[in-house]
Design an enzyme around this catalytic site. Sequence first.
Site, PDB file in Angstrom:
ATOM      1  N   ASP A  46       0.747  -1.120   0.075  1.00 55.64           N
ATOM      2  CA  ASP A  46      -0.003   0.003  -0.056  1.00 55.64           C
ATOM      3  C   ASP A  46       0.876   1.278  -0.002  1.00 55.64           C
ATOM      4  O   ASP A  46       0.730   2.083   0.991  1.00 55.64           O
ATOM      5  CB  ASP A  46      -0.942   0.000   1.125  1.00 55.64           C
ATOM      6  CG  ASP A  46      -0.238   0.056   2.687  1.00 55.64           C
ATOM      7  OD1 ASP A  46       0.854  -0.610   2.569  1.00 55.64           O
ATOM      8  OD2 ASP A  46      -0.961   0.629   3.542  1.00 55.64           O
TER       9      ASP A  46
ATOM     10  N   ASP B 180       8.008  -2.413   6.877  1.00 62.33           N
ATOM     11  CA  ASP B 180       7.744  -3.147   5.598  1.00 62.33           C
ATOM     12  C   ASP B 180       9.102  -3.898   4.922  1.00 62.33           C
ATOM     13  O   ASP B 180       9.324  -4.969   4.530  1.00 62.33           O
ATOM     14  CB  ASP B 180       7.078  -2.742   4.545  1.00 62.33           C
ATOM     15  CG  ASP B 180       5.870  -2.110   5.010  1.00 62.33           C
ATOM     16  OD1 ASP B 180       5.284  -2.473   6.069  1.00 62.33           O
ATOM     17  OD2 ASP B 180       5.098  -1.173   4.281  1.00 62.33           O
TER      18      ASP B 180
HETATM   19  C1  BDR Z   1       2.317  -0.327   8.665  1.00 61.96           C
HETATM   20  O1  BDR Z   1       1.508   0.604   8.617  1.00 61.96           O
HETATM   21  C2  BDR Z   1       2.067   1.429   7.332  1.00 61.96           C
HETATM   22  O2  BDR Z   1       1.591   2.684   7.961  1.00 61.96           O
HETATM   23  C3  BDR Z   1       3.297   0.961   7.260  1.00 61.96           C
HETATM   24  O3  BDR Z   1       3.532   1.334   5.747  1.00 61.96           O
HETATM   25  C4  BDR Z   1       3.427  -0.516   7.568  1.00 61.96           C
HETATM   26  O4  BDR Z   1       3.031  -1.372   6.725  1.00 61.96           O
HETATM   27  C5  BDR Z   1       3.151  -0.294  10.068  1.00 61.96           C
HETATM   28  O5  BDR Z   1       2.101  -0.436  11.310  1.00 61.96           O
HETATM   29 CA    CA Z   2       2.589  -0.611   4.318  1.00 57.66          CA
END
Ligand code: BDR
Ligand code: CA
Length: 309
Positions: A10, A241
């Site tokens: 995402d 990530d």
């Molecule tokens: C996750 O939430 C998103 O904001 C980041 O991309 C990561 O995947 C961390 O909690």
């Molecule tokens: Ca993410």
Amino acid sequence: MKRKLILDVDTGIDDAIGIILAVKSRQFEILGITTVNGNVSLESATQNTCKVLHLLDEEDIPVIKGANAPLLRNSYFEHAVHGQDGLGGALLDAPIKKQPDEGFAPDFMINSILSFSGEVTLVLTGPLTNLALALKKCPEIVHHVKEVIFMGGVVQGPGNVTPTAEYNVYVDPEAAKLVLDAGFASLTQVGLDVTRKALLTDEHISRIENGELREFVDQSTADYRKRYFERNRVSGCAMHDPLAVAVALNKNLVTTEKYYCDVEMKSELCDGQLVCDIQERLGKRTNLQVCTTVLVEEFFDMFLSIVNS
Ligand code: BDR
Ligand code: CA
């Protein structure tokens, strides 16, 4: 032979850095990068993914759009962390040369997994909506996928959206529950317990040799690092990530414990919390390999050697 990978994102600042790590590692045959509504809208996540592939000069990697909303709930964007565009403004003026490919991410997952039975690794770094939709349509993919690794949840510690919930699980808890209950033989969670320890600092960034990539990582994480300092009083920002991608590259970076886990979906205070039965009080069969410790220095050594390769 390279391992076949589908990366579900995402994109998102740390998703972008995860993509860079996966692509530059040259360890995977990336069948496709699938996108999902999460940090930003599906459209923005897709456009950001295409921009990152352009930055890497890897525009042949397919990008397939997926769900534009969680299974049952409204979107919950994270602009405060990732900026209005999702990349902290870093590639705002980058040309949009690459367009997404045809298709729908859950179908792409199903077709790839069935075509290469036992060979496909899935790494998911956004809400789990795409995989949940794939499971609803074709539950037997669980028997054909090699392994699933997702960034999401927190087992022992505070959440990062609510006092108890981590963002990816919080945004689509119904999807997370479907994934947990599906019966995957190898399902690994890379949660805040470990990702919060993987803090990218100014010093790490200064060691990125490629000027364009260094500038991208520096610019995209600038506000994220500032915000992280204001909230957590530490200099740096969590590589949530990228750590999930790194675990796919090398399991020895983490230790894991197998637990039964479920998701809270109807609580005023704990909605979207990943609940882990550490003391086996529910007497249920384990369903999740939970990352409990991480070798932080080794992670950054690997990260920098791949990015500098
Ligand atoms: C996750 O939430 C998103 O904001 C980041 O991309 C990561 O995947 C961390 O909690
Ligand atoms: Ca993410």
